[in-house]
Design a protein around this motif. Structure first.
Motif, PDB file in Angstrom:
ATOM      1  N   ALA A  38       0.857  -1.182   0.000  1.00 30.19           N
ATOM      2  CA  ALA A  38       0.000   0.000   0.000  1.00 30.19           C
ATOM      3  C   ALA A  38       0.894   1.234   0.000  1.00 30.19           C
ATOM      4  CB  ALA A  38      -0.920   0.007   1.212  1.00 30.19           C
ATOM      5  N   LYS A  39       0.386   2.300  -0.571  1.00 29.07           N
ATOM      6  CA  LYS A  39       1.164   3.541  -0.627  1.00 29.07           C
ATOM      7  C   LYS A  39       1.384   4.107   0.767  1.00 29.07           C
ATOM      8  CE  LYS A  39       1.233   8.061  -2.936  1.00 29.07           C
ATOM      9  NZ  LYS A  39       0.522   8.944  -3.901  1.00 29.07           N
ATOM     10  N   VAL A  65       3.475   2.805  -6.341  1.00 25.71           N
ATOM     11  CA  VAL A  65       3.717   2.207  -7.658  1.00 25.71           C
ATOM     12  C   VAL A  65       4.132   3.241  -8.701  1.00 25.71           C
ATOM     13  CG1 VAL A  65       2.114   0.328  -7.184  1.00 25.71           C
ATOM     14  CG2 VAL A  65       1.294   2.352  -8.402  1.00 25.71           C
ATOM     15  N   SER A  66       3.919   4.518  -8.411  1.00 29.19           N
ATOM     16  CA  SER A  66       4.293   5.568  -9.366  1.00 29.19           C
ATOM     17  C   SER A  66       5.715   6.066  -9.159  1.00 29.19           C
ATOM     18  CB  SER A  66       3.329   6.750  -9.255  1.00 29.19           C
ATOM     19  OG  SER A  66       3.478   7.427  -8.014  1.00 29.19           O
ATOM     20  N   THR A 116       0.364   2.143 -16.001  1.00 27.64           N
ATOM     21  CA  THR A 116       1.181   1.533 -17.063  1.00 27.64           C
ATOM     22  C   THR A 116       2.632   1.344 -16.633  1.00 27.64           C
ATOM     23  OG1 THR A 116      -0.200   2.732 -18.669  1.00 27.64           O
ATOM     24  CG2 THR A 116       1.782   1.641 -19.503  1.00 27.64           C
ATOM     25  N   ILE A 117       3.287   2.457 -16.316  1.00 27.60           N
ATOM     26  CA  ILE A 117       4.713   2.389 -15.972  1.00 27.60           C
ATOM     27  C   ILE A 117       4.919   1.622 -14.671  1.00 27.60           C
ATOM     28  CG2 ILE A 117       6.785   3.737 -15.458  1.00 27.60           C
ATOM     29  CD1 ILE A 117       5.495   6.018 -17.150  1.00 27.60           C
ATOM     30  N   ILE A 122       7.232  -2.857 -11.833  1.00 27.87           N
ATOM     31  CA  ILE A 122       7.032  -3.840 -10.765  1.00 27.87           C
ATOM     32  C   ILE A 122       7.189  -5.249 -11.305  1.00 27.87           C
ATOM     33  CG2 ILE A 122       5.329  -4.808  -9.174  1.00 27.87           C
ATOM     34  CD1 ILE A 122       4.285  -1.870  -8.900  1.00 27.87           C
ATOM     35  N   SER A 123       6.641  -5.499 -12.488  1.00 28.42           N
ATOM     36  CA  SER A 123       6.802  -6.822 -13.113  1.00 28.42           C
ATOM     37  C   SER A 123       8.274  -7.147 -13.308  1.00 28.42           C
ATOM     38  CB  SER A 123       6.067  -6.851 -14.455  1.00 28.42           C
ATOM     39  OG  SER A 123       4.676  -6.654 -14.284  1.00 28.42           O
TER      40      SER A 123
END
Length: 237
Positions: A38-39, A65-66, A116-117, A122-123
């Motif tokens: 979580a952020k 995630v950003s 998207t990014i 993360i992948s």
């Protein structure tokens, strides 16, 4: 008991509310070990409550995630934990409405950073932690499809574009990870009663989670690189 002592491990982003929290609850009940991100984990009240209920089974980690630095920090934490995964779900996302004629660079950039990014990086970061036979799931939307005739007369163009780009990333990932025996899929959860989906949505979180997790369980390597509905039906790109 340590987190690695459980039968399987799952990694979930955006786990503090909505569908993300639903995945956490589902897999905890299935006796998976869960790495939930979580952020702002300190303010994720329900996630922290679950941590108290499942102290040996659930780990809660901070992840924006950003932010590339946050993703790299996550890698360090996962390495220190010594975890590996058979399932990873890139669930975190944003959806902001913006009327045509008032489109802004900031709104488009925000969607692409998160939708998207973020999943792309993360992948990439998770690769060392994915076991052979692992499934990497990108949660998307039917609005990201160019071929299924979605209603385009809405204020979600930036969101749709970011999900469409995520589809392209997923197809590339599926091909790159094929030789490593790692499967990659895009799943459209459908219209769900969440903060993002709204109260008018016809499907509850529990119903959607049941459909999606059942589909994930049935996925095979022959389907890698596919865009699927919550029930496993193919969707046009």
């Amino acid at each position: 008991m340590k987190i690695n002592d459980f039968f399987q491990s799952v990694f979930i982003t955006g786990a503090n509310r909505g569908m993300g929290l639903g995945y956490v609850v589902h897999y905890l009940k299935k006796n998976f070990s869960v790495i939930a991100t979580a952020k702002n984990p300190d303010s994720a009240g329900e996630l922290l409550r679950l941590k108290k209920e499942y102290p040996d089974q659930l780990s809660v980690l901070e992840l924006d995630v950003s932010c590339e630095a946050s993703i790299l920090s996550l890698v360090d934490q996962l390495q220190s934990m010594g975890v590996t995964f058979l399932l990873a779900i890139n669930n975190a996302g944003i959806s902001l409405e913006e009327e045509f004629g008032k489109w802004t660079k900031a709104t488009f950039e925000a969607h692409f950073r998160v939708n998207t990014i973020g999943p792309a990086l993360i992948s990439q970061a998770l690769l060392p932690f994915l076991e052979k036979g692992a499934k990497l799931i990108q949660i998307s939307s039917g609005l990201g499809s160019l071929g299924q005739g979605s209603n385009l007369n809405n204020n979600l163009s930036a969101y749709a574009a970011s999900k469409c780009a995520l589809h392209s990333i997923t197809v590339h990932l599926a091909e790159k990870l094929r030789t490593k025996n790692i499967m990659v899929f895009v799943i459209n959860p459908g219209w769900v009663k969440t903060k993002m989906g709204g109260d008018e949505a016809p499907t509850t979180i529990d119903e959607a989670i049941g459909n999606i997790t059942g589909t994930i369980e049935r996925l095979t390597f022959e389907q890698t690189g596919s865009f699927l509905s919550e029930k496993g039906e193919p969707i046009l790109w």
